[in-house]
Scaffold this motif. Structure first.
Motif, PDB file in Angstrom:
ATOM      1  N   ILE A 135      -7.892  -9.961  -3.336  1.00  0.00           N
ATOM      2  CA  ILE A 135      -6.666 -10.162  -2.555  1.00  0.00           C
ATOM      3  C   ILE A 135      -5.664 -10.800  -3.519  1.00  0.00           C
ATOM      4  O   ILE A 135      -5.834 -11.944  -3.949  1.00  0.00           O
ATOM      5  N   SER A 136      -4.605 -10.062  -3.868  1.00  0.00           N
ATOM      6  CA  SER A 136      -3.667 -10.499  -4.919  1.00  0.00           C
ATOM      7  C   SER A 136      -2.748 -11.618  -4.425  1.00  0.00           C
ATOM      8  O   SER A 136      -2.662 -11.878  -3.222  1.00  0.00           O
ATOM      9  N   PRO A 137      -2.014 -12.209  -5.364  1.00  0.00           N
ATOM     10  CA  PRO A 137      -1.134 -13.318  -4.992  1.00  0.00           C
ATOM     11  C   PRO A 137      -0.195 -12.959  -3.836  1.00  0.00           C
ATOM     12  O   PRO A 137       0.418 -11.887  -3.817  1.00  0.00           O
ATOM     13  N   GLY A 138      -0.114 -13.869  -2.882  1.00  0.00           N
ATOM     14  CA  GLY A 138       0.842 -13.725  -1.781  1.00  0.00           C
ATOM     15  C   GLY A 138       0.491 -12.695  -0.728  1.00  0.00           C
ATOM     16  O   GLY A 138       1.257 -12.507   0.223  1.00  0.00           O
ATOM     17  N   VAL A 153      -6.158  -5.452  -2.722  1.00  0.00           N
ATOM     18  CA  VAL A 153      -4.916  -5.560  -1.945  1.00  0.00           C
ATOM     19  C   VAL A 153      -3.869  -6.136  -2.888  1.00  0.00           C
ATOM     20  O   VAL A 153      -4.013  -7.244  -3.404  1.00  0.00           O
ATOM     21  N   GLY A 154      -2.787  -5.385  -3.126  1.00  0.00           N
ATOM     22  CA  GLY A 154      -1.772  -5.768  -4.108  1.00  0.00           C
ATOM     23  C   GLY A 154      -0.952  -6.979  -3.686  1.00  0.00           C
ATOM     24  O   GLY A 154      -0.963  -7.397  -2.515  1.00  0.00           O
ATOM     25  N   ALA A 155      -0.207  -7.492  -4.638  1.00  0.00           N
ATOM     26  CA  ALA A 155       0.583  -8.708  -4.416  1.00  0.00           C
ATOM     27  C   ALA A 155       1.543  -8.538  -3.237  1.00  0.00           C
ATOM     28  O   ALA A 155       2.235  -7.521  -3.122  1.00  0.00           O
ATOM     29  N   GLY A 156       1.563  -9.519  -2.353  1.00  0.00           N
ATOM     30  CA  GLY A 156       2.509  -9.541  -1.246  1.00  0.00           C
ATOM     31  C   GLY A 156       2.263  -8.531  -0.140  1.00  0.00           C
ATOM     32  O   GLY A 156       3.072  -8.425   0.779  1.00  0.00           O
ATOM     33  N   ILE A 171      -4.389  -1.036  -2.315  1.00  0.00           N
ATOM     34  CA  ILE A 171      -3.177  -1.220  -1.510  1.00  0.00           C
ATOM     35  C   ILE A 171      -2.087  -1.681  -2.472  1.00  0.00           C
ATOM     36  O   ILE A 171      -2.241  -2.706  -3.150  1.00  0.00           O
ATOM     37  N   GLY A 172      -0.983  -0.953  -2.548  1.00  0.00           N
ATOM     38  CA  GLY A 172       0.087  -1.286  -3.490  1.00  0.00           C
ATOM     39  C   GLY A 172       0.767  -2.606  -3.163  1.00  0.00           C
ATOM     40  O   GLY A 172       0.737  -3.082  -2.019  1.00  0.00           O
ATOM     41  N   ALA A 173       1.408  -3.163  -4.186  1.00  0.00           N
ATOM     42  CA  ALA A 173       2.159  -4.403  -3.985  1.00  0.00           C
ATOM     43  C   ALA A 173       3.187  -4.198  -2.871  1.00  0.00           C
ATOM     44  O   ALA A 173       3.867  -3.165  -2.819  1.00  0.00           O
ATOM     45  N   GLY A 174       3.268  -5.142  -1.968  1.00  0.00           N
ATOM     46  CA  GLY A 174       4.276  -5.114  -0.914  1.00  0.00           C
ATOM     47  C   GLY A 174       4.018  -4.159   0.234  1.00  0.00           C
ATOM     48  O   GLY A 174       4.849  -4.051   1.146  1.00  0.00           O
ATOM     49  N   VAL A 187      -2.696   3.349  -1.309  1.00  0.00           N
ATOM     50  CA  VAL A 187      -1.704   3.291  -0.233  1.00  0.00           C
ATOM     51  C   VAL A 187      -0.512   2.468  -0.697  1.00  0.00           C
ATOM     52  O   VAL A 187      -0.688   1.386  -1.247  1.00  0.00           O
ATOM     53  N   VAL A 188       0.697   2.964  -0.458  1.00  0.00           N
ATOM     54  CA  VAL A 188       1.894   2.180  -0.812  1.00  0.00           C
ATOM     55  C   VAL A 188       2.892   2.229   0.344  1.00  0.00           C
ATOM     56  O   VAL A 188       2.853   3.122   1.190  1.00  0.00           O
ATOM     57  N   GLY A 189       3.818   1.278   0.339  1.00  0.00           N
ATOM     58  CA  GLY A 189       4.986   1.328   1.222  1.00  0.00           C
ATOM     59  C   GLY A 189       4.811   0.649   2.564  1.00  0.00           C
ATOM     60  O   GLY A 189       3.765   0.124   2.909  1.00  0.00           O
ATOM     61  N   ILE A 194      -0.822   7.041   2.319  1.00  0.00           N
ATOM     62  CA  ILE A 194      -1.767   7.367   1.246  1.00  0.00           C
ATOM     63  C   ILE A 194      -1.074   8.289   0.255  1.00  0.00           C
ATOM     64  O   ILE A 194      -0.521   9.335   0.658  1.00  0.00           O
ATOM     65  N   ILE A 195      -1.083   7.920  -1.039  1.00  0.00           N
ATOM     66  CA  ILE A 195      -0.460   8.786  -2.050  1.00  0.00           C
ATOM     67  C   ILE A 195      -1.494   9.534  -2.880  1.00  0.00           C
ATOM     68  O   ILE A 195      -1.179  10.541  -3.503  1.00  0.00           O
ATOM     69  N   LYS A 196      -2.723   9.033  -2.910  1.00  0.00           N
ATOM     70  CA  LYS A 196      -3.800   9.705  -3.668  1.00  0.00           C
ATOM     71  C   LYS A 196      -5.098   8.979  -3.379  1.00  0.00           C
ATOM     72  O   LYS A 196      -5.129   8.037  -2.580  1.00  0.00           O
ATOM     73  N   PHE A 197      -6.169   9.424  -4.056  1.00  0.00           N
ATOM     74  CA  PHE A 197      -7.468   8.759  -3.898  1.00  0.00           C
ATOM     75  C   PHE A 197      -7.978   8.308  -5.261  1.00  0.00           C
ATOM     76  O   PHE A 197      -7.814   9.023  -6.260  1.00  0.00           O
TER      77      PHE A 197
HETATM   78  C1  ACO Z   1      -2.410 -12.397 -10.935  1.00  0.00           C
HETATM   79  C2  ACO Z   1      -2.179 -10.891 -10.869  1.00  0.00           C
HETATM   80  O1  ACO Z   1      -1.411 -10.343 -11.588  1.00  0.00           O
HETATM   81  S1  ACO Z   1      -3.109 -10.033  -9.703  1.00  0.00           S
HETATM   82  C3  ACO Z   1      -2.644  -8.336  -9.856  1.00  0.00           C
HETATM   83  C4  ACO Z   1      -1.801  -7.867  -8.699  1.00  0.00           C
HETATM   84  N1  ACO Z   1      -1.480  -6.458  -8.924  1.00  0.00           N
HETATM   85  C5  ACO Z   1      -0.741  -5.737  -8.080  1.00  0.00           C
HETATM   86  O2  ACO Z   1      -0.299  -6.213  -7.051  1.00  0.00           O
HETATM   87  C6  ACO Z   1      -0.517  -4.320  -8.511  1.00  0.00           C
HETATM   88  C7  ACO Z   1      -0.567  -3.352  -7.337  1.00  0.00           C
HETATM   89  N2  ACO Z   1      -0.373  -2.008  -7.846  1.00  0.00           N
HETATM   90  C8  ACO Z   1       0.621  -1.198  -7.455  1.00  0.00           C
HETATM   91  O3  ACO Z   1       1.437  -1.521  -6.575  1.00  0.00           O
HETATM   92  C9  ACO Z   1       0.656   0.149  -8.160  1.00  0.00           C
HETATM   93  O4  ACO Z   1       2.002   0.581  -8.250  1.00  0.00           O
HETATM   94  C10 ACO Z   1      -0.234   1.223  -7.443  1.00  0.00           C
HETATM   95  C11 ACO Z   1      -1.709   0.898  -7.766  1.00  0.00           C
HETATM   96  C12 ACO Z   1      -0.050   1.255  -5.955  1.00  0.00           C
HETATM   97  C13 ACO Z   1       0.093   2.625  -7.933  1.00  0.00           C
HETATM   98  O5  ACO Z   1       0.002   2.665  -9.303  1.00  0.00           O
HETATM   99  P1  ACO Z   1      -0.089   4.114 -10.037  1.00  0.00           P
HETATM  100  O6  ACO Z   1      -1.348   4.801  -9.624  1.00  0.00           O
HETATM  101  O7  ACO Z   1       0.111   3.868 -11.492  1.00  0.00           O
HETATM  102  O8  ACO Z   1       1.081   4.934  -9.361  1.00  0.00           O
HETATM  103  P2  ACO Z   1       2.516   5.312  -9.922  1.00  0.00           P
HETATM  104  O9  ACO Z   1       3.180   4.150 -10.580  1.00  0.00           O
HETATM  105  O10 ACO Z   1       2.355   6.581 -10.686  1.00  0.00           O
HETATM  106  O11 ACO Z   1       3.321   5.593  -8.573  1.00  0.00           O
HETATM  107  C14 ACO Z   1       3.051   6.693  -7.752  1.00  0.00           C
HETATM  108  C15 ACO Z   1       4.131   6.744  -6.679  1.00  0.00           C
HETATM  109  O12 ACO Z   1       3.983   5.613  -5.808  1.00  0.00           O
HETATM  110  C16 ACO Z   1       5.175   4.798  -5.838  1.00  0.00           C
HETATM  111  N3  ACO Z   1       4.715   3.399  -5.844  1.00  0.00           N
HETATM  112  C17 ACO Z   1       3.867   2.827  -6.733  1.00  0.00           C
HETATM  113  N4  ACO Z   1       3.622   1.561  -6.384  1.00  0.00           N
HETATM  114  C18 ACO Z   1       4.344   1.318  -5.268  1.00  0.00           C
HETATM  115  C19 ACO Z   1       4.492   0.175  -4.453  1.00  0.00           C
HETATM  116  N5  ACO Z   1       3.821  -0.958  -4.712  1.00  0.00           N
HETATM  117  N6  ACO Z   1       5.280   0.277  -3.363  1.00  0.00           N
HETATM  118  C20 ACO Z   1       5.963   1.443  -3.085  1.00  0.00           C
HETATM  119  N7  ACO Z   1       5.851   2.561  -3.841  1.00  0.00           N
HETATM  120  C21 ACO Z   1       5.043   2.493  -4.913  1.00  0.00           C
HETATM  121  C22 ACO Z   1       5.894   5.175  -7.132  1.00  0.00           C
HETATM  122  O13 ACO Z   1       7.275   4.913  -7.032  1.00  0.00           O
HETATM  123  C23 ACO Z   1       5.560   6.638  -7.239  1.00  0.00           C
HETATM  124  O14 ACO Z   1       6.378   7.334  -6.319  1.00  0.00           O
HETATM  125  P3  ACO Z   1       6.938   8.842  -6.658  1.00  0.00           P
HETATM  126  O15 ACO Z   1       5.700   9.694  -6.812  1.00  0.00           O
HETATM  127  O16 ACO Z   1       7.766   9.158  -5.473  1.00  0.00           O
HETATM  128  O17 ACO Z   1       7.688   8.687  -7.937  1.00  0.00           O
END
Ligand code: ACO
Length: 203
Positions: A135-138, A153-156, A171-174, A187-189, A194-197
């Protein structure tokens, strides 16, 4: 205490350990090019003086943490909790897990083995996290949520009450998760889509 993984995540784990008044005895990393982590010298293998010391795996990538955990099975530390975290007496945190600064784990929540409950994140009442979840920050996991093994689960991000998230999901950030998510989905947004697996390679 031994930290396995001389990473940025390892540095934060050092803070967790020091916040409780304990000390880091050794840092180990397979990568021989890594010589130090903060003020600690990095070793590249276990030696006799490390025997019987508990190990915490400081690797953020869930799949890799699982592989290392399988190697080090018998020596893993109990859960580490930063002094500033709020952990309910009725919650349960299994061994190898780490709870970072200002995280909250509320009543009757269950956290599996080798999970990361990162800085300022919230796991609400009655939620159940399987092993190797991060479970990422926030991020906010509201009440009665279930999260399968290895999911990140991404940040925020926010997961609304009662949702079930499968295994090895990202789960993408936010993102805002308002419906159940199948295994391996990325999953993003808001609302989450779902954008892929994931495959083992891209987890
Ligand atoms: C202490 C620490 O640092 S803990 C670490 C915390 N880490 C995080 O929170 C990172 C979470 N990761 C993300 O959000 C990433 O963007 C992921 C995993 C969801 C996707 O990464 P990738 O597989 O590299 O996807 P990619 O960057 O190619 O994006 C694919 C599509 O999704 C969109 N997208 C990617 N991330 C997000 C997001 N968080 N929110 C909305 N849209 C997103 C992109 O704009 C792109 O859209 P398009 O196809 O219309 O251009």
């Amino acid at each position: 205490m031994i930290i396995f993984g001389a990473s940025g995540h390892g540095k934060v784990i050092i803070d967790v350990i020091e916040s409780t008044g304990n000390s880091v005895d050794f840092v180990i990393d397979d990568d021989v090019s890594v010589k130090e982590l903060l003020e600690y010298k990095v070793d590249h293998s276990f030696n006799a003086s490390m025997k019987n010391q508990p190990v915490i795996i400081a690797v953020g990538k869930n799949q890799t943490r699982k592989r290392i955990a399988e190697r080090l099975e018998n020596s893993i530390s109990e859960a580490l909790v930063h002094r500033s975290a709020m952990v309910s007496n009725s919650s349960f945190i299994d061994f190898g897990s780490v709870v970072m600064a200002n995280a909250s784990i509320n009543s009757s929540a269950t956290i599996g083995k080798h999970c990361i409950i990162n800085t300022n994140s919230v796991v609400e009442h009655d939620s159940i996290l399987s092993d190797f979840v991060h479970i990422s920050p926030g991020a906010v996991i509201t009440g009665n949520v279930k999260i399968g093994e290895g999911s990140h689960v991404g940040a925020g991000a926010i997961v609304i009450p009662g949702i079930t998230i499968g295994k090895w999901v990202t789960i993408g950030a936010g993102a805002v998760i308002i419906e159940d998510i199948p295994d391996n989905a990325v999953v993003v947004g808001n609302p989450g889509r779902i954008i892929k697996f994931n495959t083992v390679e891209n987890e």
